[in-house]
Design a protein around this motif. Structure first.
Motif, short mmCIF file in Angstrom:
data_model
loop_
_atom_site.label_atom_id
_atom_site.label_comp_id
_atom_site.label_asym_id
_atom_site.label_seq_id
_atom_site.Cartn_x
_atom_site.Cartn_y
_atom_site.Cartn_z
N THR A 29 39.80 40.13 40.13
CA THR A 29 40.37 41.39 40.63
C THR A 29 41.87 41.37 40.85
O THR A 29 42.54 42.37 40.65
N ARG A 30 42.41 40.26 41.29
CA ARG A 30 43.83 40.23 41.64
C ARG A 30 44.69 39.59 40.54
O ARG A 30 45.90 39.76 40.52
N ALA A 57 43.62 39.71 37.11
CA ALA A 57 43.17 40.31 35.85
C ALA A 57 42.36 39.35 34.99
O ALA A 57 42.49 39.32 33.77
N CYS A 117 34.38 49.50 44.48
CA CYS A 117 35.37 48.44 44.33
C CYS A 117 35.07 47.30 45.31
O CYS A 117 34.88 47.53 46.50
N ASP A 173 47.25 47.12 28.13
CA ASP A 173 47.14 45.67 28.30
C ASP A 173 47.35 45.03 26.94
O ASP A 173 46.52 45.19 26.04
N GLU A 188 43.43 48.70 30.01
CA GLU A 188 42.89 48.12 31.23
C GLU A 188 42.47 49.24 32.17
O GLU A 188 43.12 50.28 32.24
N PHE A 234 41.62 49.91 36.32
CA PHE A 234 41.85 49.30 37.63
C PHE A 234 41.53 50.31 38.72
O PHE A 234 41.48 51.52 38.48
N CYS A 235 41.28 49.81 39.91
CA CYS A 235 41.03 50.67 41.06
C CYS A 235 42.35 51.32 41.47
O CYS A 235 43.31 50.63 41.79
N ASP A 238 44.51 48.71 43.30
CA ASP A 238 45.03 48.04 42.10
C ASP A 238 44.19 46.85 41.64
O ASP A 238 44.66 46.00 40.90
N ALA A 239 42.93 46.78 42.04
CA ALA A 239 42.06 45.69 41.58
C ALA A 239 41.75 45.87 40.10
O ALA A 239 41.40 46.97 39.65
N HIS A 240 41.85 44.80 39.35
CA HIS A 240 41.46 44.81 37.94
C HIS A 240 39.95 44.97 37.86
O HIS A 240 39.20 44.25 38.52
N SER A 292 34.12 42.51 40.15
CA SER A 292 35.08 43.47 40.68
C SER A 292 34.40 44.59 41.46
O SER A 292 35.07 45.45 42.02
#
Length: 131
Positions: free
Chosen positions: A17-18, A20, A41, A78, A87, A89-90, A94-96, A118
């Motif tokens: 998540t942080r 990628a 998430c 990406d 990509e 993300f949340c 910003d979580a992948h 994730s």
């Protein structure tokens, strides 16, 4: 010094998540989840996908043909690993989450390919595992 996410997440959840990262295909705990409910998430709890839009893409990751709320899933280019992808993300933290591809089923034609690590799953109350 560890950040707030390192204190909240497992090492693998943090990597995905942080940083990628990507979990290995066919290893995610949510891949074969079949109950009705909402995928949220892992980091912030934002509602991402409904079980109603989940389908078996055969790719090894949970796949959805639509997001639950347009405002909760963001998109960016990406170009890592020698290819260009989109990509997801949340939008809240910003979580992948994974990537989206234009080879999904109707009605959207999209395949949101998401890492199990994730997300968390909240089953609809009273639902049992479908066999």
């Amino acid at each position: 010094m560890p950040d707030k996410w390192q204190d909240k997440l497992t090492e693998e959840e943090y990597r995905v998540t942080r940083q990628a990262g990507t979990e290995r295909p066919f290893t995610g705990v949510l891949l074969n989840e079949t109950r009705d409910g909402i995928y949220i998430c892992k980091c912030c709890g934002a509602q991402l996908f409904s079980a109603d839009t989940k389908f078996d893409a055969g790719c090894g990751w949970p796949s959805f043909y639509d997001q639950l709320a347009d405002s909760n899933v963001g998109f960016r280019e990406d170009s890592s690993h020698g290819m260009v992808r989109t990509e997801i993300f949340c939008s809240q933290c910003d979580a992948h989450l994974g990537h989206v591809f234009p080879d999904g089923p109707a009605p959207t034609g999209q395949r949101y390919c998401v890492n199990s690590r994730s997300m968390d799953f909240t089953a609809q109350q009273g639902d049992t595992v479908k066999g």
